[in-house]
Design a protein around this motif. Sequence first.
Motif, PDB file in Angstrom:
ATOM      1  N   GLN A 131      37.063 -16.968   7.434  1.00 50.55           N
ATOM      2  CA  GLN A 131      36.100 -16.208   6.650  1.00 50.55           C
ATOM      3  C   GLN A 131      35.129 -15.515   7.599  1.00 50.55           C
ATOM      4  N   PRO A 132      34.436 -14.459   7.144  1.00 52.66           N
ATOM      5  CA  PRO A 132      33.545 -13.725   8.054  1.00 52.66           C
ATOM      6  C   PRO A 132      32.591 -14.663   8.782  1.00 52.66           C
ATOM      7  N   LEU A 133      32.436 -14.394  10.079  1.00 52.51           N
ATOM      8  CA  LEU A 133      31.635 -15.272  10.932  1.00 52.51           C
ATOM      9  C   LEU A 133      30.876 -14.432  11.945  1.00 52.51           C
ATOM     10  N   HIS A 134      29.586 -14.681  12.080  1.00 53.01           N
ATOM     11  CA  HIS A 134      28.764 -13.986  13.060  1.00 53.01           C
ATOM     12  C   HIS A 134      28.635 -14.849  14.317  1.00 53.01           C
ATOM     13  N   PHE A 135      28.647 -14.198  15.475  1.00 48.86           N
ATOM     14  CA  PHE A 135      28.538 -14.942  16.734  1.00 48.86           C
ATOM     15  C   PHE A 135      27.286 -15.817  16.774  1.00 48.86           C
ATOM     16  N   ASN A 136      26.197 -15.337  16.163  1.00 48.96           N
ATOM     17  CA  ASN A 136      24.956 -16.115  16.197  1.00 48.96           C
ATOM     18  C   ASN A 136      25.082 -17.424  15.421  1.00 48.96           C
ATOM     19  N   GLN A 137      25.920 -17.441  14.390  1.00 47.21           N
ATOM     20  CA  GLN A 137      26.156 -18.695  13.682  1.00 47.21           C
ATOM     21  C   GLN A 137      26.769 -19.726  14.614  1.00 47.21           C
ATOM     22  N   VAL A 138      27.723 -19.292  15.401  1.00 45.42           N
ATOM     23  CA  VAL A 138      28.377 -20.192  16.350  1.00 45.42           C
ATOM     24  C   VAL A 138      27.411 -20.586  17.470  1.00 45.42           C
ATOM     25  N   LEU A 146      36.913 -19.812  22.637  1.00 45.91           N
ATOM     26  CA  LEU A 146      35.771 -20.529  23.196  1.00 45.91           C
ATOM     27  C   LEU A 146      36.255 -21.431  24.322  1.00 45.91           C
ATOM     28  N   ALA A 147      35.319 -21.873  25.145  1.00 46.15           N
ATOM     29  CA  ALA A 147      35.655 -22.882  26.140  1.00 46.15           C
ATOM     30  C   ALA A 147      36.182 -24.121  25.425  1.00 46.15           C
ATOM     31  N   PHE A 148      37.053 -24.854  26.097  1.00 44.74           N
ATOM     32  CA  PHE A 148      37.749 -25.956  25.440  1.00 44.74           C
ATOM     33  C   PHE A 148      36.786 -26.958  24.807  1.00 44.74           C
ATOM     34  N   ASN A 149      35.715 -27.317  25.517  1.00 46.54           N
ATOM     35  CA  ASN A 149      34.779 -28.297  24.958  1.00 46.54           C
ATOM     36  C   ASN A 149      34.041 -27.753  23.746  1.00 46.54           C
ATOM     37  N   HIS A 150      33.844 -26.432  23.696  1.00 48.68           N
ATOM     38  CA  HIS A 150      33.150 -25.853  22.553  1.00 48.68           C
ATOM     39  C   HIS A 150      34.060 -25.716  21.328  1.00 48.68           C
ATOM     40  N   THR A 151      35.364 -25.607  21.541  1.00 49.08           N
ATOM     41  CA  THR A 151      36.263 -25.576  20.385  1.00 49.08           C
ATOM     42  C   THR A 151      36.238 -26.924  19.672  1.00 49.08           C
ATOM     43  N   THR A 152      36.102 -27.996  20.446  1.00 50.01           N
ATOM     44  CA  THR A 152      35.992 -29.330  19.833  1.00 50.01           C
ATOM     45  C   THR A 152      34.719 -29.431  19.005  1.00 50.01           C
ATOM     46  N   ALA A 153      33.610 -28.909  19.579  1.00 53.55           N
ATOM     47  CA  ALA A 153      32.343 -28.940  18.839  1.00 53.55           C
ATOM     48  C   ALA A 153      32.429 -28.091  17.585  1.00 53.55           C
ATOM     49  N   PHE A 154      33.091 -26.944  17.680  1.00 51.61           N
ATOM     50  CA  PHE A 154      33.244 -26.070  16.511  1.00 51.61           C
ATOM     51  C   PHE A 154      34.024 -26.783  15.411  1.00 51.61           C
ATOM     52  N   ALA A 155      35.114 -27.431  15.788  1.00 49.55           N
ATOM     53  CA  ALA A 155      35.947 -28.109  14.797  1.00 49.55           C
ATOM     54  C   ALA A 155      35.172 -29.187  14.049  1.00 49.55           C
ATOM     55  N   SER A 156      34.301 -29.885  14.752  1.00 57.24           N
ATOM     56  CA  SER A 156      33.545 -30.965  14.111  1.00 57.24           C
ATOM     57  C   SER A 156      32.415 -30.440  13.230  1.00 57.24           C
ATOM     58  N   LEU A 157      31.993 -29.180  13.460  1.00 55.26           N
ATOM     59  CA  LEU A 157      30.875 -28.606  12.704  1.00 55.26           C
ATOM     60  C   LEU A 157      31.293 -27.390  11.883  1.00 55.26           C
ATOM     61  N   GLU A 158      32.576 -27.211  11.664  1.00 53.73           N
ATOM     62  CA  GLU A 158      33.073 -25.952  11.108  1.00 53.73           C
ATOM     63  C   GLU A 158      32.409 -25.579   9.786  1.00 53.73           C
ATOM     64  N   ASP A 159      32.368 -26.499   8.844  1.00 53.94           N
ATOM     65  CA  ASP A 159      31.780 -26.178   7.540  1.00 53.94           C
ATOM     66  C   ASP A 159      30.307 -25.822   7.678  1.00 53.94           C
ATOM     67  N   THR A 160      29.598 -26.553   8.530  1.00 49.96           N
ATOM     68  CA  THR A 160      28.171 -26.288   8.738  1.00 49.96           C
ATOM     69  C   THR A 160      27.964 -24.925   9.385  1.00 49.96           C
ATOM     70  N   ILE A 161      28.823 -24.570  10.312  1.00 46.08           N
ATOM     71  CA  ILE A 161      28.715 -23.284  10.997  1.00 46.08           C
ATOM     72  C   ILE A 161      28.877 -22.129  10.000  1.00 46.08           C
TER      73      ILE A 161
END
Length: 509
Positions: free
Chosen positions: A284-291, A325-340
């Motif tokens: 779904q649409p995503l802004h870089f600042n959200q990430v 994203l850097a590998f460690n940040h993809t893990t963080a994204f996955a754990s916070l995806e709905d919140t992001i």
Amino acid sequence: MIKYFAIATFGLFSLGHSSAKNPEEVNVEDSFSDYVASLDSLVNVWHTRPATEAFVVDTIMEREENLVEELPDSVYIERLSAINSPMHFPFNSQVKSYIKLYTQRRRDQMATMLGLSEYYFPIFEAALDAANLPMELKYLPVIESALNPRALSKAGASGIWQFMYYTGKQYGLEVDSYLDERRDPVKATQAAVAFLSDLYGIYGDWQLVIAAYNCGPGNVNKAIRRSGGKRDFWEIYYRLPRETRGYVPAFIAATYAFTYAEEHHLHALDIQLPVATDTIMVSQPLHFNQVADMVQLPVEVIRELNPQYRRDIVPAKNKMYPLRLAFNHTTAFASLEDTIYTHRREEFFPNNQLVVAPTSASSHPVVAPAGRETVYYTVKSGDVVGLIAEWFDVRASDLRYWNNINRNIIRVGQKLVVYVPKDKVGHYQTIAERNGTRTSVSKKATDVMASVDQQSGEFVYHTVRSGDNLWTIAKQYPGVSNEDILRLNGISDARKLKPGQRLRIKPRT
């Protein structure tokens, strides 16, 4: 795909000696003076900018550490012949000139590209290997874009592989108001590999393939016809567009320089791009600042890893798009995806709509560099980009980047953003006010000399042109030396000459 880009501004591989009979006899100095002068704008990316010096018009005054021992031609010939490749790497005067450019005269820029290659070359190599193409083709983006995925030519070629719009579309690259996959290093590489494979199917000769990649197969076919059917690059050399003649020599030189960097004591600049990255499919649409907010990551890093997104938006409205994203940040994204996705959503996507207005293709978001504050300058009649940059002690390429300036075109009344050191804001505001109220062309902002009325006739002046250096300027004025020009103009670094700069040459007698 007709592209007049190569490593410098655009359409620069012009040798300017059409009457010569043998390419070996051509003095190629003029063919890359602009090539040399604009490399800084191509390597001017945020993750290398602090370590990269201004790259200006050649001068014979070189720093001592850059005076590298000359090698006999036999060494270059032996090294080129030793490269294990199905491609042929001949040696001649043009190739030698570009080799010296990479290994001697522009070592800082070579170090930058060596650093960038650690991130980009694995992408190129994987695609070339899958298509069973020569690995040495990975050096094409060095001369196309200096490994800058945001490179944009005057002709409209874009990205690290410099695709024109219609050629990119033909090879499956999506381009719209929010997305330009010509700037996606992965997808553009896949498209370039397909294009190179098609060209090899036409010519069966890698030098002709490389030439056709630059100027288009139509121009190469025309050169073959006009030369009586000859299918050797050097035999159709003078039938090719002037912009293309230096392209193959530059490619050979780039291959040499990267292969033998260690022998020339060239070392990769440490860059701030993560080598280990992964992609997330955004639904779904995503802004870089959200990430950036949620994974504690500077938005500049997200931009550099995802240069294909024009407005800091992943426009995943009707289909999924990748976010790297850097590998460690993809893990963080996955754990916070709905919140992001929900974070600041109404701010960026009210009613889940893409409402951020697109801008021109050359526009890009700019964030103030760390440790700098904003000063504004209003353009006056007679101003040029190079002189404004000199007043504020910034590079012309930075000034163009900060203000989305294309082809050095500025207009009277335009308000320019200049980022200056925080501890010198007052000084540069004074410069902006002083130059903003002048009635004649201003002198250098640092005011290293006593004021002299430009209209008083007390000095003979010279306006720097592209290709000028102190030695060539001094030769035009009998009795004037390089040192005289340095002293009269308060110049401490002879390499910081800029086209459009006005120099005092000598007192008028």
